[in-house]
Scaffold this active site. Sequence first.
Site, short mmCIF file in Angstrom:
data_model
loop_
_atom_site.label_atom_id
_atom_site.label_comp_id
_atom_site.label_asym_id
_atom_site.label_seq_id
_atom_site.Cartn_x
_atom_site.Cartn_y
_atom_site.Cartn_z
N SER A 100 0.80 -1.23 0.00
CA SER A 100 0.00 0.00 0.00
C SER A 100 0.84 1.29 0.00
CB SER A 100 -0.98 -0.01 1.18
OG SER A 100 -0.33 -0.31 2.40
N GLU A 118 5.01 1.47 10.87
CA GLU A 118 5.18 0.00 10.86
C GLU A 118 5.96 -0.36 12.11
OE1 GLU A 118 4.22 -2.77 9.18
OE2 GLU A 118 5.50 -3.77 10.61
N ASP A 143 3.33 2.85 16.81
CA ASP A 143 2.03 2.17 16.82
C ASP A 143 1.06 2.89 15.88
OD1 ASP A 143 -0.18 0.60 17.61
OD2 ASP A 143 -0.76 2.16 19.03
N GLY A 144 0.48 2.13 14.97
CA GLY A 144 -0.41 2.71 13.97
C GLY A 144 -1.66 3.35 14.57
N ASP A 164 -4.87 -1.29 8.24
CA ASP A 164 -4.71 -2.63 7.68
C ASP A 164 -3.92 -3.53 8.63
OD1 ASP A 164 -4.54 -4.75 5.90
OD2 ASP A 164 -2.90 -3.87 4.74
N1 SAM Z 1 -0.76 -2.26 4.49
C1 SAM Z 1 0.23 -3.16 3.94
C2 SAM Z 1 -0.04 -3.34 2.47
O1 SAM Z 1 -1.21 -3.29 2.05
O2 SAM Z 1 0.93 -3.51 1.72
C3 SAM Z 1 0.23 -4.50 4.63
C4 SAM Z 1 0.25 -4.45 6.11
S1 SAM Z 1 0.23 -5.99 6.93
C5 SAM Z 1 -1.36 -6.62 6.62
C6 SAM Z 1 0.11 -5.48 8.61
C7 SAM Z 1 1.40 -4.86 9.16
O3 SAM Z 1 1.11 -4.24 10.42
C8 SAM Z 1 2.50 -5.87 9.48
O4 SAM Z 1 3.64 -5.53 8.72
C9 SAM Z 1 2.76 -5.72 10.99
O5 SAM Z 1 4.12 -5.82 11.33
C10 SAM Z 1 2.25 -4.33 11.25
N2 SAM Z 1 1.77 -4.04 12.61
C11 SAM Z 1 1.17 -4.87 13.51
N3 SAM Z 1 0.73 -4.18 14.58
C12 SAM Z 1 1.04 -2.88 14.35
C13 SAM Z 1 0.81 -1.67 15.07
N4 SAM Z 1 0.18 -1.67 16.25
N5 SAM Z 1 1.24 -0.51 14.53
C14 SAM Z 1 1.88 -0.49 13.34
N6 SAM Z 1 2.13 -1.60 12.60
C15 SAM Z 1 1.71 -2.77 13.11
#
Ligand code: SAM
Length: 280
Positions: A100, A118, A143-144, A164
Site C-alpha cells: 500500500s 510500521e 504504533d499505527g 490494515d
Molecule cells: N498495508 C500493507 C499493504 O497493504 O501492503 C500490509 C500491512 S500488513 C497486513 C500489517 C502490518 O502491520 C504488518 O507488517 C505488521 O508488522 C504491522 N503491525 C502490527 N501491529 C502494528 C501496530 N500496532 N502498529 C503499526 N504496525 C503494526
Amino acid sequence: MLSYRHSFHAGNHADVLKHTVQSLILTAMKEKEKPFLYLDTHAGAGRYLLSSERAERTGEYLDGIGKIWQRDDCPSLLEPYLTVIRHYNRSGTLRYYPGSPLIARQILREQDKLHLTELHTSDYPLLRNEFQKDARAEVLRADGYAQLKSQLPPPSRRGMILIDPPYELKSDYPDVVTGIEEGYKRFATGTYALWYPVVLRQHVKKILASLEKTGIRRILQIELAVRPDSDQRGMTGSGMIVINPPWLLEQQMTELLPWLHQALVPTGHGHTLVRWVVPE
Ligand code: SAM
C-alpha cells in the site's frame, strides 16, 4: 512479539481487493488540486519480492495479482492499480508486488504527503529505505493506532487513512473500531478505509455492529470472497469498510467486483458484496 509478515501473502486476492479500492480512492482525491494526507497505520515492508522463499512457499500471489495483471480485457477501473503494478514490473515478468505505501507513492502528487507507520523490527527498515529520498513521506516505527490521534486532522484538512492490521492479536478487532472513533472525533471529513479478513463471520459482524453503534454515517462495505464462509481455519475472503467514500466508489465497485471475482475465481465459488452499512 509480532510474527505476521506480509511477504507470505503479498499480491493475494485480499491485496488485489484492498489495493484496487485504495487506488480508486486516491485517484478520486486527486480531482481537487488541494493537497491531502495519505496515512497508512500498518504499512508493512513496502515492496515484496515474489520469488522470495516466503512468497514462493504460499504461492498466494498466483491466485491473486498473477491471475489478472496481464489480461488484456481488464476493466478501465482497474487501471490506476494495474498501472502501479506494471511500473514495478517493467521487464514484463511479475517480480515485485508493491504494498500500500508504494501504491500511494505512485499515485500521489508533489503537493501530497504520506505518513507511514510500521512496528515490525525487520519490515520497518525496509520501508524506511524505500522512502529515503521521498520528501513527501514521513516513516516511523510507531504504533499505527496512536497515529489516528496524533496525526489527525491533517493541516490540509483532506486525507485518506488506511487501517490494515494483521489481526494476529484478538485486540485488533476492538482496536480498529476505537481507533476509527478517535480519528473521526478529530477529523470527521476524512476517508477511512479499514481492511478485514473473513475468517470467522462473527468477527466481521462484530466490527460492523460496533461501527454502527458509534453513530458514524456514510459507511460502505465492499467484500470479495473466494470460498463460502466456513468455521474451519483459514481466510475465505476479505473486505474493505470505507467511511466517507468518494461519491463514485459504490458504483465503481458494484461494476468492477463481478469481473474481478470471475477473473480470480473462475469456478464462481464465494461471493461479492457492496452495501451501505450506514447510509448518508
Ligand atoms: N498495508 C500493507 C499493504 O497493504 O501492503 C500490509 C500491512 S500488513 C497486513 C500489517 C502490518 O502491520 C504488518 O507488517 C505488521 O508488522 C504491522 N503491525 C502490527 N501491529 C502494528 C501496530 N500496532 N502498529 C503499526 N504496525 C503494526
